[in-house]
Design a protein around this motif. Structure first.
Motif, PDB file in Angstrom:
ATOM      1  N   THR A 109      -6.973 -11.084  -4.978  1.00  0.00           N
ATOM      2  CA  THR A 109      -7.937 -10.015  -5.263  1.00  0.00           C
ATOM      3  C   THR A 109      -9.171 -10.109  -4.378  1.00  0.00           C
ATOM      4  O   THR A 109     -10.157  -9.418  -4.625  1.00  0.00           O
ATOM      5  N   GLU A 110      -9.130 -10.941  -3.360  1.00  0.00           N
ATOM      6  CA  GLU A 110     -10.290 -11.099  -2.490  1.00  0.00           C
ATOM      7  C   GLU A 110     -10.539  -9.869  -1.627  1.00  0.00           C
ATOM      8  O   GLU A 110     -11.632  -9.713  -1.083  1.00  0.00           O
ATOM      9  N   HIS A 111      -9.543  -9.011  -1.477  1.00  0.00           N
ATOM     10  CA  HIS A 111      -9.693  -7.830  -0.631  1.00  0.00           C
ATOM     11  C   HIS A 111     -10.159  -6.611  -1.406  1.00  0.00           C
ATOM     12  O   HIS A 111     -10.412  -5.561  -0.802  1.00  0.00           O
ATOM     13  N   LEU A 112     -10.275  -6.703  -2.726  1.00  0.00           N
ATOM     14  CA  LEU A 112     -10.605  -5.537  -3.542  1.00  0.00           C
ATOM     15  C   LEU A 112     -12.101  -5.258  -3.495  1.00  0.00           C
ATOM     16  O   LEU A 112     -12.909  -6.130  -3.840  1.00  0.00           O
ATOM     17  N   PRO A 113     -12.521  -4.040  -3.103  1.00  0.00           N
ATOM     18  CA  PRO A 113     -13.946  -3.678  -3.161  1.00  0.00           C
ATOM     19  C   PRO A 113     -14.397  -3.431  -4.595  1.00  0.00           C
ATOM     20  O   PRO A 113     -13.648  -3.629  -5.556  1.00  0.00           O
TER      21      PRO A 113
END
Length: 626
Positions: A601-605
């Motif tokens: 989930t590190e790419h979720l804005p």
């Protein structure tokens, strides 16, 4: 003294207008002036050179100047000649105001003879070229002749420019205008009008083409009329009262050619296949002047995006077929299932509008698009793509895995290309078919954002209910508060639980599953200890008893355990415990649909994280807090 004299002489040579300062001594009373030729600048050029420069400037201005397409037909070339003459006269006046020293030379330029002949083709006002002033005490009158420029300006100030452009053969509109009835035009500047052209929508403010007193309906419907209508597009034509069909058509297609996206949305080569609302908005703007170019292009972009990336076209055809079947069934007419829709049905704006709006076809298409996006593992909301949000400049893309790849019925295959299969789960998800551009307008992007959140709740609510059930059962057995454990779960923990296939089953006994997992872990730990101890003993026997014979080493070892303990089904002491949310099923049911879940989930804005937290707040916090 000599040095000062030489210095002064040097200054005199550099500046021809300078005066030598007398040196101190016997020549104090003498002054030496060094004169030179006065070089002429561009302001003192001869009149012939100035008029020649202006002639070449007129050639360039006439070649590159703007002329509306309304005057392109051959039968309207005299009117075009009049329009371009007024336009070029404005350019010459601009040069005269820019270089005031040239004005006296440019007032006698031969261009003004042509301009005066255009304004007064019959020469009815030529007697105003001479002004008679009788002299005192003499019978001889002095009759000076004014320049052609002043004659042109005096006639134009009191004439109707619209009449002179539309009727260049006669003197209609000559000396019929008034400064009180003036209007500003983008090409010819401020012009005077007559009483007839002061009315609303009496002429086009771009090309000055006069609107006929009454256009026939047949000419209007066939596109032959001028169709002057009140201007509603203040962004394109600020301060213009009315525009004609030709100018609206020219401005619209010129704006379309500015961007490739607009060219694809409004492609005249495939006009018959465009969306009905796009064609209707374009025709309404060009024929009747309704709306603005920005609004028309926005509608065209939205419809092009919906037709290209959603199933709006197919759903609309199915809805039309269903409505026609219902109407024929009410009338008692026969209907064949293989009968196709006619062109009249697909070109009827009223029927298409009622079917799309009243039937909710657009909302269904957006929900289907958002659902497919989530099922393929692309959990980025359209709002983050519209505003360009990222999570600390990380790319908004991460691979996704399927929790149950062995169940082909639960795997989403809508993003695969035609004839493409992924039985071995070797293709990376999300697929390129899912990674489409965001909606082109803010309104449509807001609708897709709401549809995305709604579909996210519908897809993730069932597995999250199972997760709530797991938390309650385990915390009840452990004597802890499930609400505290639920609140402490991060988004990464939540997505990690969704990647577990057991979360997508209804009716699992989580206590028995946890007990079995612990016993399996203990058994593996015991086996690892036994293997490590046996290996250490064997190593010790080899090192401490080197005199043993090979027959001793080849002794048949004791047989291994039968493994009956592995075959026995372990029963948990909590197997008969009653679940506080839903009962335990003998055969757990697999949920559908099951999406691809991102591996991180590190790419979720921020908006994408809020969508997951909203589902967690609905499913985890509220039920557990009861």
């Amino acid at each position: 003294m000599a040095s000062s004299t030489h210095a002064a002489s040097d200054v005199g040579h550099d500046n021809h207008d300078s005066v030598l300062v007398p040196a101190h001594g016997e020549h104090n009373s003498m002054q030496h002036v060094y004169k030179g030729k006065n070089a002429r600048s561009w302001q003192q050029l001869p009149g012939e050179i100035v008029r020649l420069i202006t002639t070449f400037y007129l050639l360039d201005a006439s070649a590159t100047g703007y002329c509306p397409n309304a005057w392109e037909p051959r039968e309207l070339w005299p009117q075009r000649f009049a329009f371009t003459t007024f336009r070029d006269a404005l350019e010459v006046e601009r040069v005269m105001h820019l270089f005031p020293a040239w004005k006296c030379h440019l007032e006698s330029h031969l261009f003004w003879n042509k301009a005066c002949a255009l304004l007064d083709p019959l020469g009815s006002l030529n007697h105003h070229l001479t002004v008679v002033h009788p002299t005192a005490g003499s019978q001889v009158a002095v009759a000076p002749r004014i320049t052609m420029y002043r004659h042109y300006r005096s006639m134009l100030d009191v004439s109707c420019a619209v009449c002179r452009v539309n009727y260049p053969y006669n003197n209609e509109g000559l000396c019929a205008g008034s400064a009180k009835r003036s209007v500003n035009t983008p090409t010819l500047g401020i012009i005077s009008l007559c009483k007839e052209h002061r009315k609303t929508a009496a002429f086009c403010g771009i090309c000055l083409r006069e609107a006929p007193r009454g256009e026939f309906e047949d000419d209007y419907s066939q596109g032959l009329g001028i169709a002057c209508a009140e201007n509603e597009d203040e962004e394109t034509w600020p301060g213009i009262d009315a525009t004609c069909r030709a100018c609206r058509n020219e401005a619209f297609w010129r704006r379309v050619n500015m961007r490739r996206e607009w060219q694809e949305a409004v492609d005249s080569r495939r006009w018959a296949t465009l969306d009905w609302e796009t064609k209707q908005s374009v025709e309404s703007f060009i024929d009747m002047g309704e709306g603005s170019i920005r609004d028309v292009l926005q509608i065209a972009e939205e419809k092009h995006w919906l037709r290209r990336f959603t199933k709006l076209g197919d759903m609309l055809q199915q809805a039309l077929a269903a409505s026609r079947y219902a109407s024929r069934a009410e009338a008692g007419e026969a209907y064949a299932s293989d009968e196709e829709l006619s062109d009249e049905d697909m070109d009827d704006p009223e029927m298409l509008s009622l079917t799309e709006d009243a039937g909710g076809i657009k909302e269904l298409a957006l929900n289907d698009w958002a659902r497919n996006r989530i099922l393929d593992g692309h959990w980025i909301t359209p709002a983050d793509e519209w505003f360009g949000y990222t999570n600390q400049a990380r790319p908004r893309l991460a691979p996704a895995v399927h929790p149950c790849p062995w169940n082909r019925r639960s795997v989403y295959e809508g993003a695969l290309d035609d004839g493409q299969g992924d039985e071995a789960q070797e293709l990376q998800h999300p697929r390129p078919k899912t990674l489409v551009p965001h909606p082109p307008s803010f309104g449509l992007c807001e609708q897709t954002y709401r549809a995305f959140n709604r579909q996210m709740r519908e897809i993730l609510l069932p597995p999250m209910r199972n997760l709530v059930r797991k938390l309650v059962m385990e915390c009840t057995a452990d004597g802890t508060d499930p609400a505290i454990r639920a609140v402490r779960m991060t988004v990464e923990d939540l997505v990690s639980e969704l990647r577990d296939e057991s979360t997508w089953y209804n009716g699992i006994d989580w206590l028995e599953r946890r007990a079995n997992a612990r016993m399996e872990a203990d058994r593996r730990h015991a086996k690892d200890d036994d293997s490590s101890s046996s290996s250490s003993r064997s190593d010790g026997s080899h090192t401490t008893s080197p005199v043993l014979s090979t027959t001793t080493l080849q002794t048949t070892p004791s047989p291994p355990p039968t493994g009956k303990d592995d075959e026995i089904v372990v029963s948990s002491p909590f197997a008969g415990a009653r679940s506080p949310i839903s009962p335990v099923m003998k055969a757990p049911e697999l949920l559908r649909p099951i999406p691809y879940v991102p591996v991180t989930t590190e790419h979720l804005p921020q908006h994408s994280v809020e969508a997951l937290l909203c589902v967690r707040a609905i499913v985890l916090v509220k039920p557990v807090s009861r």
